[in-house]
Each structure stands twice: as C-alpha cells, then as structure tokens.
Design an enzyme around this catalytic site. Structure first.
Site, PDB file in Angstrom:
ATOM      1  CE  LYS A  77      -3.709  -0.580   2.473  1.00 42.70           C
ATOM      2  NZ  LYS A  77      -4.400  -0.772   3.765  1.00 42.70           N
TER       3      LYS A  77
ATOM      4  NE  ARG B 294      -5.275   3.391   3.881  1.00 39.41           N
ATOM      5  CZ  ARG B 294      -5.289   3.665   2.585  1.00 39.41           C
ATOM      6  NH1 ARG B 294      -4.675   4.739   2.105  1.00 39.41           N
ATOM      7  NH2 ARG B 294      -5.882   2.830   1.743  1.00 39.41           N
TER       8      ARG B 294
ATOM      9  N   GLY C  93      -8.456  -7.257   4.443  1.00 44.77           N
ATOM     10  CA  GLY C  93      -9.258  -7.256   5.655  1.00 44.77           C
ATOM     11  C   GLY C  93      -8.632  -7.975   6.836  1.00 44.77           C
TER      12      GLY C  93
ATOM     13  CG  MET D 257      -2.931  -7.343   9.322  1.00 42.19           C
ATOM     14  SD  MET D 257      -1.230  -7.111   8.947  1.00 42.19           S
ATOM     15  CE  MET D 257      -1.370  -6.489   7.313  1.00 42.19           C
TER      16      MET D 257
ATOM     17  NE  ARG E  62      -5.176  -4.706  -3.827  1.00 42.67           N
ATOM     18  CZ  ARG E  62      -5.830  -4.904  -2.717  1.00 42.67           C
ATOM     19  NH1 ARG E  62      -5.196  -4.970  -1.564  1.00 42.67           N
ATOM     20  NH2 ARG E  62      -7.129  -5.038  -2.715  1.00 42.67           N
TER      21      ARG E  62
ATOM     22  CG  HIS F 248     -14.040 -10.498   4.244  1.00 41.48           C
ATOM     23  ND1 HIS F 248     -14.462 -11.767   4.587  1.00 41.48           N
ATOM     24  CD2 HIS F 248     -12.783 -10.379   4.677  1.00 41.48           C
ATOM     25  CE1 HIS F 248     -13.483 -12.375   5.224  1.00 41.48           C
ATOM     26  NE2 HIS F 248     -12.449 -11.560   5.294  1.00 41.48           N
TER      27      HIS F 248
ATOM     28  CB  SER G 195      12.606 -42.688 -12.499  1.00 42.32           C
ATOM     29  OG  SER G 195      11.412 -42.005 -12.196  1.00 42.32           O
TER      30      SER G 195
ATOM     31  CB  CYS H 264       7.703 -41.184 -11.254  1.00 41.47           C
ATOM     32  SG  CYS H 264       8.712 -42.292 -10.268  1.00 41.47           S
TER      33      CYS H 264
ATOM     34  CE1 TYR I  67      10.311 -39.257 -16.431  1.00 39.00           C
ATOM     35  CE2 TYR I  67      12.346 -39.463 -17.686  1.00 39.00           C
ATOM     36  CZ  TYR I  67      11.418 -39.994 -16.794  1.00 39.00           C
ATOM     37  OH  TYR I  67      11.605 -41.235 -16.273  1.00 39.00           O
TER      38      TYR I  67
HETATM   39  P1  ADP Z   1      -7.767  -2.229   3.688  1.00 40.09           P
HETATM   40  O1  ADP Z   1      -6.361  -2.616   3.473  1.00 40.09           O
HETATM   41  O2  ADP Z   1      -8.515  -3.147   4.568  1.00 40.09           O
HETATM   42  O3  ADP Z   1      -8.446  -1.903   2.404  1.00 40.09           O
HETATM   43  P2  ADP Z   1      -7.357   0.555   4.078  1.00 40.09           P
HETATM   44  O4  ADP Z   1      -6.182   1.020   4.820  1.00 40.09           O
HETATM   45  O5  ADP Z   1      -7.247   0.643   2.609  1.00 40.09           O
HETATM   46  O6  ADP Z   1      -7.719  -0.891   4.538  1.00 40.09           O
HETATM   47  O7  ADP Z   1      -8.547   1.449   4.583  1.00 40.09           O
HETATM   48  C1  ADP Z   1      -9.855   1.027   4.766  1.00 40.09           C
HETATM   49  C2  ADP Z   1     -10.812   1.996   4.084  1.00 40.09           C
HETATM   50  O8  ADP Z   1     -10.642   3.325   4.551  1.00 40.09           O
HETATM   51  C3  ADP Z   1     -10.593   2.032   2.606  1.00 40.09           C
HETATM   52  O9  ADP Z   1     -11.814   2.048   1.950  1.00 40.09           O
HETATM   53  C4  ADP Z   1      -9.876   3.316   2.384  1.00 40.09           C
HETATM   54  O10 ADP Z   1     -10.124   3.831   1.116  1.00 40.09           O
HETATM   55  C5  ADP Z   1     -10.400   4.213   3.494  1.00 40.09           C
HETATM   56  N1  ADP Z   1      -9.400   5.193   3.873  1.00 40.09           N
HETATM   57  C6  ADP Z   1      -8.166   4.925   4.314  1.00 40.09           C
HETATM   58  N2  ADP Z   1      -7.460   6.067   4.520  1.00 40.09           N
HETATM   59  C7  ADP Z   1      -8.278   7.077   4.211  1.00 40.09           C
HETATM   60  C8  ADP Z   1      -8.125   8.509   4.198  1.00 40.09           C
HETATM   61  N3  ADP Z   1      -6.983   9.094   4.540  1.00 40.09           N
HETATM   62  N4  ADP Z   1      -9.173   9.244   3.824  1.00 40.09           N
HETATM   63  C9  ADP Z   1     -10.329   8.640   3.468  1.00 40.09           C
HETATM   64  N5  ADP Z   1     -10.550   7.317   3.450  1.00 40.09           N
HETATM   65  C10 ADP Z   1      -9.521   6.536   3.818  1.00 40.09           C
HETATM   66 MG    MG Z   2      -7.747  -0.737   1.110  1.00 38.31          MG
HETATM   67 MG    MG Z   3      -8.705  -2.835   6.789  1.00 37.19          MG
END
Ligand code: ADP
Ligand code: MG
Ligand code: MG
Length: 938
Positions: free
Chosen positions: A29, A98, A107, A109, A379, A495, A822, A890, A910
């Site tokens: 991220k 984040r 989802g 962490m 990503r 999720h 083999s 094998c 092989y």
């Molecule tokens: P995950 O990895 O579970 O997607 P994120 O870190 O991306 O968690 O964040 C969860 C949600 O919060 C995402 O939808 C993201 O877009 C939103 N979010 C994260 N940071 C910000 C921010 N600075 N402003 C607005 N929304 C945010």
């Molecule tokens: Mg996210």
């Molecule tokens: Mg999250």
C-alpha cells in the site's frame, strides 16, 4: 558522544520518497501510494512507517529508538503541508492509520480512520465543514436538484436540506463515532458487535435501516453510547489526546500482524510470517460530507472474466469501510458518470494511466470529497484464474507485455482451477437466486451458517456451503473448510469475494433474494425455506444458486485439452488465451512432461493432455481383482512347479496389460516399474482370515487353504512394511517374479512392433540402494530381453528408481549399471525425513506447519534443502559417471508447480505426473524456462 553522532536508522518515508519497488520496506500500500504521488496523481499527503520498524517492535515489544522523533518530524511537515494541526480544536487535521504488508492480506489487519477527533475538535470539524458547505451550497444544491430524482437520494436529501450546518454537524459526529468504533475495536479490543448493536438500536428507534437517516443529534447520542461502551470494556475514557490516539493506533497496526486471523491467512496463502506490516499515516479526505461526496473501489478490467472495461462499486456519502464491508448496497461505478461527470472522467483517465504504468490490471480505492477526486490505494489487482489468462493475452495484444511475460503472469495453480468441472444445467434445474459470480467454480454441498459448523462437517468429510449475510475476517476458518461460500450481501469487492478468489474457492456474493437467518439456521428464498443440512449448489461464474445437487461436466479448458474444442475456431476468450500461452510454454520448456498411468485409457487421456510418454506405470494393480487368486497361489507355492505355474498364468495377463499401454503410447517411452509393494498386501487381512477359518471350522468345512493363507499372513507379517520385503528385494528373493514381468514387457513390445507400432519400454527397478542389487536383476533381465527381442528392433532400457537415500549418495556407482534414473520423491522424502507417510500427515504435520518447521508438507512440495539436495547429488554424480544419463521424476512432486521449477533447475530431463496435472506441469516447465527470477506473480 558517539551515539549522538550516529544518524538514526530511517524508519519513516514521506510518500514523495518511496516508489512501487519498495514493497519489502514500505508494504504494497505504502509503495504504491508513493508511486501514485510521484506520478502526480491526487493522493492525500502522508507518510509510511517501514516494515523494519514493525519487525523491531514485534521483536522487542517496544518502538525502536528514533522512531518517535521521526514520526514527530514527518507529522510536523504533514501539518505544514496541510496548513492544519493534528486534532486542532478549531480546524483539525485528521489522519488515517493504515496497515499495509508486502503482500495484500485483504481485511486481515487493521485501519483506523479519523484519528485526531475528540470532544473539541469534532466541533471544529463541524464548523469548518459547515463553512465549506456554505461556500459550495448553491452548487451542491443545484447538483442535487438536478440529480435528486434520477438517483433517488431522497432520504439524505431531506437531512441535508434542513441546513448546511446540520449536514456539517452530521458529518462531524458521524466521523467521530466511526473513530471511537474503529479505535475501540482495533486498538483496544472492544467487541465490535457492541458498537453495531448500539447503532442498530438507534436506527430501529428511528424506524429506519439506513445510516443516512440518522441526523446530527442521533449521532451525538451514538457517540455518548460508544464512549460508554469504550469505558466499560477498557476501564478508561476514550483518549482525547490526538497524538496519543496516533501512537496507540500505530502500535495496534504493528500488533495486528500477529492477530490470529492474519496468521491463519498467511499460512493459507504461504506468506512468510516474519515480514511485518508497514503503517501508513494519511491525511483524511471525506466521502461522508454529503451527497456530492462518496467513496468507491474499482478494477481497471473485470477481475472475474478479464473482460475489458472498468468494473467497480460506488457508494455516495460514505467512508471507505462501508463499501468494502458490503454494509450498504453500492451502485455500479458507471452510475458515477451521472452523479459527478468530471470526477468520473478524471477517474477513468487515472485508471487508464495506472494500467499503462503498471502494465497490468490494477485495483483502486478512491474517495470524492465534494466533487474533488482523491486516490487512496492502488495495486496490481487480484483476479480469477480465468481472468489471469485472458488479461495476459490481452496485454500481449495491446503491446504492453510480451509472451514470455504473459507466461510468467499465469501459473499452474490457476490452470488447475480452470480444469475444475462445471455444472451441467438443463431445464430440470432452475436457479432460485442469482447473485454475483464472485469466484468461479461449481460447488454443491450441505448448507451451514457458521464457521464452526463448517469446520465440523468438513472434518467428517462432508462438502459444505457456508451461507452468510456477509462474511468477515472471523469466518476465515469456515471459508477454508467450505466447498463454496454464498452471501446475500456485498459485491465483487466484498470480503467474501476477495478472500474466496484468493483461495480459489467458489463464491457467490450479494444474492439478495436470499434472506439469511443465522440464529434460526435457515434461509428463505423464493418462498422456500432451506435449513442447515439441506443441499444447495452454487455457480461462482454465473452467480446462480440452485437447490439440491446439480450434476457437473468438464470445463471448457478440459474440453480444449481433450481436443473437442478448436481454439482457432471458437469464440471463447479463455480457451484462446490458454491455447496461446500453453503453446508458448511448450515452445520454451526444456523439461519433458510424462504421465503416471497404469491403464491404456489413462495413458490415452494423458496423451491428449500433452504427455510425452509414461514416467511411471505401476504394475501392482495387475495383481488385483480376479488375479488375486494367482498371487495367492504364488505365495503359497511349496514346490518349484506350483510357483512356476502361477507365474505362467500371470504372464499372458500382464502381457495384455502392457500391450494396451504400448499401443496407447505408440512411439513414446513407457517406464514400467517392476512390482513394488510387499506381497502380503495382496492377501486378505489377518483378522478377516482368522474369522473365516473359525467360521469354516465351525461348519466342518475344509479349511486347508484358509489355514495356509493364515499361516502365510502370520509368517509374512512385518512391523514396518514400508522398510521391509518390497521392491527390488522381492525380485531377489522370489525366483521368477521379476523375470515373468520382464518377459511380459518384452513380449508385448515385440508384438506391438510386429503390429507396426513403436514401443519404447523402460524397465524400472524400485527401491534399489546398492548397485549390486541392480546388477543382479539386470543380468537376469538382459538375458530374457535378448532372447525375446531377437531381431525385432525393439530396444528395452533398464534403469532404477532413486528413492532410498543410499542410492542418491552412491549414484555414481549405481549409474554404472543404470540406463536411466527416476527419482521416486515420495519414498525419498519418507526415508530422508524418517516420516511414515501414511501416519504423519494427520498425526502432527499441523503442528510442524504451525511452528514453521516447514511452510508446506514436504510430500506436497519438494523439500529443496534436504530431499532436493539428495536429488541434486544423485543427478550430478550419476551424470558424471554416465554422461547423458536420462533423469526423470515420478510421484506427486512431478505435478507440483514449485517442485517443477526445482527439477528444471537441477537439470532433469522430464517430470511425470497424473494425467490431469500434465497441462499444469507443461505450463510450469515453460515458466521455469523463461523465468528471470526475482519478480513475484502471487
Ligand atoms: P484495507 O487494506 O482493509 O483496504 P485501508 O487502509 O485501505 O484498509 O482502509 C480502509 C478503508 O478506509 C478504505 O476504503 C480506504 O479507502 C479508506 N481510507 C483509508 N485512509 C483514508 C483517508 N486518509 N481518507 C479517506 N478514506 C480513507
Ligand atoms: Mg484498502
Ligand atoms: Mg482494513
């Protein structure tokens, strides 16, 4: 003195300092936020705390030296850039904290939004938002008037219409309640249901299901309720100091790396346990500021089918979590065009740019704050197996990648998934509901409603379908256990959908015709009730849900491999892409791919799948069924003559078996293994014989034969049959046994040649540990072969399996007597580790996996360091003694993607695997050949 001069290790990077290649350090991220920042895309400013800081924290239980100061400095510069201070009571800067590891763990962490809000700054935030709303009021109002009817936002329209400041208050208090909720749950382990419960109570008191119907006063009340919940569970007030909130949230993200569900997910996905997560601190932008704000997620192509064109979900007036959690029903991204054309166009432009930059399908998260677009994440997106092939093909056509790269982008596990059977739907079966085909495949099973029940029934060997309104990370165990997952809410990005796709599990999400009642263990659909224990079938490609068990048929990809679909003449993007990439793989690979097959039918099918010979034809099945009786006679033979008669009776039967296989593999090599299992395996079990004898005696019948068998079973009993009288040892101990098999092979080959075919038999002696064993067997075999073959032109090779560690270590000697090796990696693994294969996997492998002694069972994927080393030694020393010695493998490992790469590296000729694995091995052998190393295709 010295320590003051030492420069701190760098633990914090501004977004402008990173780039996409720093995933190890900044997590996926963080690295991609940096990349987007440097591309000039609209990313809210922020910084990333490195995975190294997390590793240090997890190792010592405290923040490493220098981290606090670096955070302070980066926070200050963020505050300068934004012209606001964190949690300022008048005009607060708010941030999100984040998680973000090297590999995406959807989802798994934690993330906390709106950090910096407290009892004072919430008022400041409201005033600021109100001021801003005032400014934009006319514009916003017009926009709303214009779109209100079309988009049906009447509910929020009423609330917003009251007063600009009412909307701003609502927004500020909504943000504050979210902070307490997320902070409580994530940082302080307050049970999330308590917050959800309080929210539900307020909503039902208001008589609504929609969050948007709650006004500022309701939310103010909710904040009070949340604070009480917080106090009750933590014994302290919700922390009011913004910096303390920030530090605690960062620490919680570090710790979330070791949360149980994260550990489980990593194990499932084979992600190393010691990477740690980075932490991203990002200034907040707000999608919950009113109807001209919102948030969404999108893919640059359809991650399900690979079809071109954007694919996404959008939710107006919401913060990000709402979309991902599937809490409210989203609208397709395309509708944003009506709501906010300029943001929509900008977003499309950015998505095109990202694809071109990453040269791949990307997924994104974005937020629109009062008409201004912000990018929050991107990503290279996860995708289904079908989409992986289709997209790789498209990208070649678009000139973004070449065929080598396309081959690198797909893998054998995906191909294996595409070979799963499909439902065979006729008029008898009508779908009772249609949801979103979130992860493909066809699954039938018993309905269960909880993760625990799924695990329970799966352990009993039942196939189960986990049915939920929506899944959350705590359902992971159940999702792993289930055959398929069915939810009534959430889109392709929910999720359930994301996790199921990652696992390659069938999933239908958002089947909203289904009304799920978890406590009552039932769901209703189309007027019918389905209880726990009933059977349903779900199609993860079409999203259709059927009651009962639907029969299945072969997938298109299997039909293509079978030769019944011509890729040049059908309009099927997947089959064409598979054909193109497989053709490339075949052109590139150095490893040949053979199959393990014991019958003509298996051999013929494997040949259609591309097998270039048989690497292992087991002969033991040729002693089963009605031939058991002959084996019994062989074992019980007292006199020379009796044994010879039994063998003579077996000879023509075996010759027919081999003849059938040689014909199916006409022109290709066929490796036949002489009989390997201990002979007593062909006798009835001791208890059964004892009973038979007793019963027969009781009846006064003649029990001579049963008694003899019983005596033989007693005599032949072994404490440790895997290490007992089997393999080459049988050949050395039981006169005429191997000779009969060798004769049958040679005679069948000659008959095949006389019939105009080309048989290329390779006789393989199992379980050799010393060259003398092989020499003895070979001397006898060669005599027979010379006699049978005569001038027919048939050539019969004699080689050995390398499956006893001593054989690997004396390969130089053994090669003098062997025309090929083999590797029998199953036995080699068993004997190298001292693991009894049939016992250990169930008994204690779970513990070994938990302790990380190995990341995957060494029976599933070759243990490179130990067993692999034996293979390497044997290959090198064997070839040194006999240049050009033919080397193959094998056993199960021959069809395992990672192992195929290893065998390529070691220089084998092989691999051999079961028929259905042949295409997988071909693909992986091609990938191994083009692989440049380094990059990851996870
Ligand atoms: P995950 O990895 O579970 O997607 P994120 O870190 O991306 O968690 O964040 C969860 C949600 O919060 C995402 O939808 C993201 O877009 C939103 N979010 C994260 N940071 C910000 C921010 N600075 N402003 C607005 N929304 C945010
Ligand atoms: Mg996210
Ligand atoms: Mg999250």
């Amino acid at each position: 003195m010295a320590s003051q001069e030492t420069v701190d290790h760098k633990y914090v990077y501004d977004f402008s300092e990173g780039n996409k290649d720093l995933k190890d350090l900044l997590g996926g991220k963080g690295a991609n936020l940096a990349e987007m920042t440097n591309l000039g895309l609209p990313v809210p400013p922020g910084f990333t705390i490195t995975t190294e800081a997390c590793q240090a924290y997890l190792a010592t239980g405290r923040e490493p030296d220098g981290l606090a100061g670096q955070i302070e400095r980066h926070l200050e510069s963020l505050e300068r850039a934004m012209g606001k201070r964190l949690g300022d009571p008048q005009d607060p800067l708010l941030v999100s904290v984040r998680s973000g590891a090297k590999f995406s763990m959807p989802g798994m962490m934690e993330t906390v939004l709106n950090v910096g809000l407290n009892d004072q700054s919430v008022e400041g935030l409201a005033r600021q938002a109100g001021g801003a709303t005032g400014q934009a009021a006319s514009g916003g109002a017009t926009g709303q008037a214009a779109s209100g009817g079309a988009t049906g936002q009447a509910a929020s329209g009423g609330a917003t219409g009251q007063a600009a400041s009412g909307g701003a208050d609502r927004f500020a208090w909504d943000s504050y309640r979210r902070l307490i909720q997320m902070f409580g749950k994530t940082v302080c382990e307050v049970p999330g249901e308590e917050f959800e419960h309080a929210l539900d109570e307020i909503k039902s008191a208001k008589g609504t299901h929609n969050d948007l119907d709650l006004d500022a006063d309701d939310l103010r009340g909710l904040v009070d309720a949340y604070k009480k919940i917080f106090l009750k569970h933590t014994g302290r007030e919700f922390p009011q100091q913004p910096r303390e909130q920030l530090d605690l949230a960062i620490r919680a993200v570090f710790e979330s790396w070791n949360a149980e569900r994260a550990v489980l997910y990593r194990r499932q996905e084979r992600i190393p346990a010691d990477l740690g997560t980075a932490v991203n601190v990002v200034s907040m932008v707000f999608g919950n500021l009113g109807p001209d704000s919102g948030t969404g997620v999108a893919f640059t192509r359809d991650p399900g089918s690979g079809a071109q064109g954007i694919y996404g979900d959008y939710l107006a007036n919401a913060q990000g979590e709402d979309v991902v959690a599937g809490i409210r029903n989203t609208v397709p991204l395309q509708e944003l065009e009506q709501l906010d054309k300029s943001s929509y166009d900008e977003l499309l432009g950015i998505m095109a740019r990202l694809e071109e930059h990453y040269k791949d399908l990307c997924d994104i998260e974005f937020t629109i704050e009062r008409g201004k677009l912000w990018m929050l994440q991107t990503r290279v997106g996860k995708r289904t197996a079908a989409a992986a092939f289709v997209i790789a093909g498209q990208l070649v056509d678009e000139g973004l990648i070449d065929l080598d790269e396309a081959l690198h982008r797909v893998n054998g596990a995906q191909l294996a998934q595409l070979m799963f059977p499909r439902f065979q739907i006729d008029h008898e079966f009508e779908a009772v509901a249609t949801g979103i085909g979130a992860s493909p495949g066809a699954a039938s099973g018993t309905v269960v409603f909880t993760s625990a029940r799924a695990v329970e029934l799966a352990a009993e060997g039942q196939s189960v379908i986990l049915v939920r309104r929506e899944t959350n990370p705590d359902d992971l165990n159940g999702m792993i256990a289930a055959q398929g997952i069915l939810t009534s809410r959430g889109g392709k990005t929910s999720h359930a959908a994301v996790v199921a796709r990652g696992m390659g599990k069938t999933c239908v999400s958002g089947a909203d015709a289904i009304d799920v009642n978890v406590p009552a263990k039932r769901f209703t659909v189309a007027g019918q009730t389905v209880n726990e224990g009933d059977v349903v079938s779900i199609d993860g490609t079409t999203g259709k849900v059927y009651l009962g068990e639907v029969p299945v048929m072969p997938s298109e990809v299997v039909q293509y491999f079978e030769g019944s679909l011509d890729p040049e003449h059908i309009d099927n993007a997947l089959v064409r892409a598979v054909h193109r990439i497989m053709t490339h793989a075949d052109g590139k690979r150095r490893l040949a791919v053979r199959t393990n097959a014991d019958t003509g039918a298996d051999a013929a099918r494997a040949r259609r799948f591309g097998a270039e010979g048989i690497g292992l034809c087991r002969t033991e099945h040729m002693f089963l069924g009605d031939r058991r009786e002959l084996v019994e006679r062989l074992i019980l033979a007292r006199a020379e003559g009796e044994r010879e008669a039994a063998l003579a009776a077996l000879l023509p039967l075996q010759r027919d078996d081999f003849g059938e296989i040689f014909r199916a593999m006409d022109g290709l090599p066929v490796t036949v293994r002489l009989i390997d299992p201990p002979l007593h395996e062909f006798l009835p079990p001791l208890e059964q014989l004892a009973v038979n004898v007793a019963v027969a005696q009781e009846r006064g019948e003649d029990v001579a034969k049963e008694e003899a068998l019983l005596a033989a079973v007693r005599r032949m009993h072994e404490e440790n049959p895997m290490l007992g009288l089997r393999g080459v040892r049988l050949g050395l101990v039981i006169p005429g046994l191997f000779a009969m098999q060798v004769r049958a092979i040679a005679e069948a080959a000659v008959a095949c040649a006389r019939g105009g075919g080309v048989a290329k038999p390779e006789i393989m002696v199992p379980l050799v540990g010393a060259v003398q064993e092989l020499e003895t067997v070979r001397a006898e075999a060669e005599k027979i072969i010379a006699e049978v073959v005569g001038d027919s032109g048939v050539e019969v090779l004699i080689g050995t399996m390398i499956e006893v560690p001593r054989a690997a270590l004396t390969a130089g000697q053994i090669a003098e007597a062997a025309q090929f090796f083999s590797f029998g990696t199953n036995d080699l693994t068993q004997m190298a580790w001292g693991f009894s294969r049939d016992d250990v996997e169930g008994a204690f492998f779970w513990r070994y996996l938990e302790l990380g002694i190995f990341g995957i069972s060494p029976f599933e994927s070759i243990d490179r360091d130990g067993v692999g080393r034996l293979v390497r030694i044997a290959a090198e020393e064997g070839r040194a003694a006999r240049p050009g010695l033919k080397l193959g493998v094998c056993g199960e490992h021959g069809g395992d993607p990672d192992s195929v790469h290893f065998f390529h590296e070691v220089g084998l000729d092989y691999v051999s695997c079961s028929p259905f694995r042949v295409p997988v091995a071909r693909l992986e052998a091609g990938r191994a050949a083009v692989e440049t190393g380094g990059s990851d295709s996870r």
